[in-house]
Design a protein around this motif. Sequence first.
Motif, PDB file in Angstrom:
ATOM      1  N   SER A   1      -1.503   6.331   7.634  1.00  0.00           N
ATOM      2  CA  SER A   1      -2.122   5.415   6.685  1.00  0.00           C
ATOM      3  C   SER A   1      -2.982   6.143   5.648  1.00  0.00           C
ATOM      4  O   SER A   1      -3.158   5.653   4.547  1.00  0.00           O
ATOM      5  CB  SER A   1      -2.952   4.361   7.421  1.00  0.00           C
ATOM      6  OG  SER A   1      -4.176   4.896   7.854  1.00  0.00           O
TER       7      SER A   1
ATOM      8  N   LEU B   1       5.261   4.702  14.349  1.00  0.00           N
ATOM      9  CA  LEU B   1       4.980   3.280  14.560  1.00  0.00           C
ATOM     10  C   LEU B   1       4.415   2.684  13.277  1.00  0.00           C
ATOM     11  O   LEU B   1       4.784   1.587  12.865  1.00  0.00           O
ATOM     12  CB  LEU B   1       3.956   3.146  15.695  1.00  0.00           C
ATOM     13  CG  LEU B   1       3.927   1.865  16.497  1.00  0.00           C
ATOM     14  CD1 LEU B   1       5.302   1.581  17.080  1.00  0.00           C
ATOM     15  CD2 LEU B   1       2.902   1.960  17.611  1.00  0.00           C
ATOM     16  N   TYR B   2       3.532   3.436  12.641  1.00  0.00           N
ATOM     17  CA  TYR B   2       2.912   2.952  11.407  1.00  0.00           C
ATOM     18  C   TYR B   2       3.898   3.010  10.250  1.00  0.00           C
ATOM     19  O   TYR B   2       4.000   2.079   9.462  1.00  0.00           O
ATOM     20  CB  TYR B   2       1.665   3.778  11.078  1.00  0.00           C
ATOM     21  CG  TYR B   2       0.832   3.196   9.975  1.00  0.00           C
ATOM     22  CD1 TYR B   2      -0.182   2.295  10.258  1.00  0.00           C
ATOM     23  CD2 TYR B   2       1.062   3.535   8.639  1.00  0.00           C
ATOM     24  CE1 TYR B   2      -0.956   1.740   9.252  1.00  0.00           C
ATOM     25  CE2 TYR B   2       0.294   2.983   7.621  1.00  0.00           C
ATOM     26  CZ  TYR B   2      -0.710   2.093   7.931  1.00  0.00           C
ATOM     27  OH  TYR B   2      -1.465   1.544   6.928  1.00  0.00           O
TER      28      TYR B   2
ATOM     29  N   VAL C   1       7.352   3.130  10.136  1.00  0.00           N
ATOM     30  CA  VAL C   1       8.534   2.260  10.126  1.00  0.00           C
ATOM     31  C   VAL C   1       8.163   0.791   9.983  1.00  0.00           C
ATOM     32  O   VAL C   1       8.959   0.001   9.501  1.00  0.00           O
ATOM     33  CB  VAL C   1       9.439   2.445  11.370  1.00  0.00           C
ATOM     34  CG1 VAL C   1      10.130   3.773  11.341  1.00  0.00           C
ATOM     35  CG2 VAL C   1       8.664   2.275  12.646  1.00  0.00           C
ATOM     36  N   THR C   2       6.941   0.432  10.390  1.00  0.00           N
ATOM     37  CA  THR C   2       6.533  -0.952  10.169  1.00  0.00           C
ATOM     38  C   THR C   2       5.847  -1.100   8.817  1.00  0.00           C
ATOM     39  O   THR C   2       5.302  -2.144   8.502  1.00  0.00           O
ATOM     40  CB  THR C   2       5.567  -1.428  11.271  1.00  0.00           C
ATOM     41  OG1 THR C   2       4.443  -0.541  11.303  1.00  0.00           O
ATOM     42  CG2 THR C   2       6.221  -1.451  12.622  1.00  0.00           C
TER      43      THR C   2
ATOM     44  N   SER D   1       2.483  -2.681   8.478  1.00  0.00           N
ATOM     45  CA  SER D   1       2.238  -4.100   8.737  1.00  0.00           C
ATOM     46  C   SER D   1       1.652  -4.346  10.124  1.00  0.00           C
ATOM     47  O   SER D   1       1.115  -5.410  10.399  1.00  0.00           O
ATOM     48  CB  SER D   1       3.529  -4.899   8.561  1.00  0.00           C
ATOM     49  OG  SER D   1       4.511  -4.428   9.439  1.00  0.00           O
ATOM     50  N   LEU D   2       1.765  -3.352  11.006  1.00  0.00           N
ATOM     51  CA  LEU D   2       1.075  -3.462  12.298  1.00  0.00           C
ATOM     52  C   LEU D   2      -0.391  -3.104  12.077  1.00  0.00           C
ATOM     53  O   LEU D   2      -0.693  -2.074  11.493  1.00  0.00           O
ATOM     54  CB  LEU D   2       1.661  -2.482  13.308  1.00  0.00           C
ATOM     55  CG  LEU D   2       2.933  -2.852  14.044  1.00  0.00           C
ATOM     56  CD1 LEU D   2       3.211  -1.831  15.132  1.00  0.00           C
ATOM     57  CD2 LEU D   2       2.843  -4.232  14.648  1.00  0.00           C
TER      58      LEU D   2
ATOM     59  N   ILE E   1      -1.664  -1.380  17.216  1.00  0.00           N
ATOM     60  CA  ILE E   1      -1.280  -0.017  17.566  1.00  0.00           C
ATOM     61  C   ILE E   1      -2.131   0.490  18.727  1.00  0.00           C
ATOM     62  O   ILE E   1      -1.627   1.153  19.646  1.00  0.00           O
ATOM     63  CB  ILE E   1      -1.403   0.899  16.328  1.00  0.00           C
ATOM     64  CG1 ILE E   1      -0.301   0.523  15.328  1.00  0.00           C
ATOM     65  CG2 ILE E   1      -1.297   2.367  16.717  1.00  0.00           C
ATOM     66  CD1 ILE E   1      -0.363   1.251  14.017  1.00  0.00           C
TER      67      ILE E   1
END
Lengths: 330, 296
Positions: free
Chosen positions: A215, B252-253, B255-256, B259-260, B265
């Motif tokens: 992020s 995980l972050y 590919v989503t 949006s997760l 998470i």
Amino acid sequence: MTADLKPEKITKADVRWSWVLWTFFSHANYNYERLQATAFAHAMTPIIRKLYKTPEDIAAALKRHLVFFNTEPNVGGVIHGAVIAMEEQRANGADIDDDAINSVKSGLMGPLAGIGDTISQGTITPILLAIGIGLAGYKTGATDLTTLTGSPLGALFYIVFETVIILAIAYFTYMQGWIRGREFVTDTLRSGRLDRLISGASVLGNVVLGALAASFVAVNLAPTIGVGVGGELSFGPFPAEGTGGTQLNIQTDILDKILPGLLPLGLVLLTWWLLKRGLNPIRLLVIYLVIALVGAFPFFGPQPNFVTDSCGSAIFQPYGKCAAPVAPTE
Amino acid sequence: MRTTLRRVLGVGLILGALMLAVPSSVLAAEGDQKITVSLIQAALIGFGYYLSQGPWLFGMGFFTLYRPLVAGLIVGIILGDPGKGTLVGAAINLIYLGFISAGGSIPGDPALAGWVGTTLALAGNLDYGAALALAVPIGLLGTVIWNARMTGDTVFVHYADRKADEANIGEVARANWLYPQVYLFLITFVPVFLAANFGVTFVTDILNGLPVWVLNGLAVAGGVLPAIGIAMNMRFIFRGAVIPYFFLGYFLYVVTAGSLSMAVIAVIGLALAALHVYYVGDRESGAALQAAAAGK
């Protein structure tokens, strides 16, 4: 001599002072590299002064808390409370190492930032602002302010309620984090499950740190490869116009198709490897800054205009999708 | 040390309170007349914008002075028309109602829009539409100040690193609360003071004459520099049997597409932690497992 080197007991006043330092200065030195790192170390100074008496221990404790840290300052205070509890046990001989404390911080800062931002910035603030805007005399859809009479009451209402509510939440979570954290750490130590807990914390810490890396770290490469209708190849720093055929962005159309997020991940791993090899972080910082600035220079076209176009023709783009910011209406 | 800091905090709070208490009667209102901004008023407005980003108001600057509604009130007080000021602030605030600063980045700067926007609206007698039209690009301009702050402040982190090596607690603390404030004051006070002083034409000139590639470069740096910070944390926890979990979190972050939420998470992370502890056990057995795997 040895008596002087023993850690002192952490009192409620110490934790309260730590909270004051954190609440005041959580964003005093906010920065891209490590966000609230110095603020966290600063908030720990009253604790470090009490617990560690030799220069080596003090230096180690300061450096332990000068690492990347970012959370919502008010709800996130629960982390500080818990870390203070861990430091207390560590100074008194418990087997809690740097990795354990870092795992707990890394594992908690991400989710608490999300939860905290939703509560404070996402819920309380807009609700109180909406009430305040109403009290200020603003009518929805008004186009001419001269027909309305404004009232300072709207802003005053907002200031008072926002401050009281946010500070109450902040104080409560910080102190509770310490009190509950201390109970939890003591219980875990007594039952001998500490090692398993730390092992679990490092799993959580890695998952969250991975997500945080995704992020926070962003690289947007602009160059494209063009394939003309006749099969001829062309290379361009940015999408060329009117060439026909297909334009493929090297990052989004090629690298991300191989593995999504490949470039930022590569950057993180490269940085980790370079730091592990002993490269000075300051040197790395300067190198990255220079690359960012040079990469943003419009070698291949006109200077981008700030208000109407954020894109331009540089190798690196500042924003993922090249969307122009809202233009002012004349 | 502690008492000095307490004293400074006290002075900061009092200064902040004074900002709110400058009686509007002292700075006479001129009714519908065009308001002129004096040097002192411009300085007060500049200082107010600094306080909205500075730490002195119990950390509440971001939650109060940073919002155009509050900025409007205070600019109104300074310029002698609190009611109109609050109203203009409210109007500007409406665009930023959904404003959230997360992960060290801001989509625009509501504070600059509020402080400068209200000043220009009151001093230039702009109507709502014109004030708002100016407030939006001014808010974008604020991201420049933000990027300059977020990039420049890294210097103090490395200074703190050096002082931490020397076990100098006081200097590490000052590297957080004191030195960055001098820098922040310069980059917040000066532009707003000038904007309040020279008015609309000055602001539009700035908007048109900015070296945009430098600003873009700082924004690019904003995406790259966190790699250093993250990598530093990785030196502590990215090791042994738990390395794969880092990649799990990362993808995980990705590919989503973000949006997760981090909370989700973290729940997944907790489940994995429970499984890991159950099957692999504590640190020692994890390390043993790793050693055994490396030995084969």
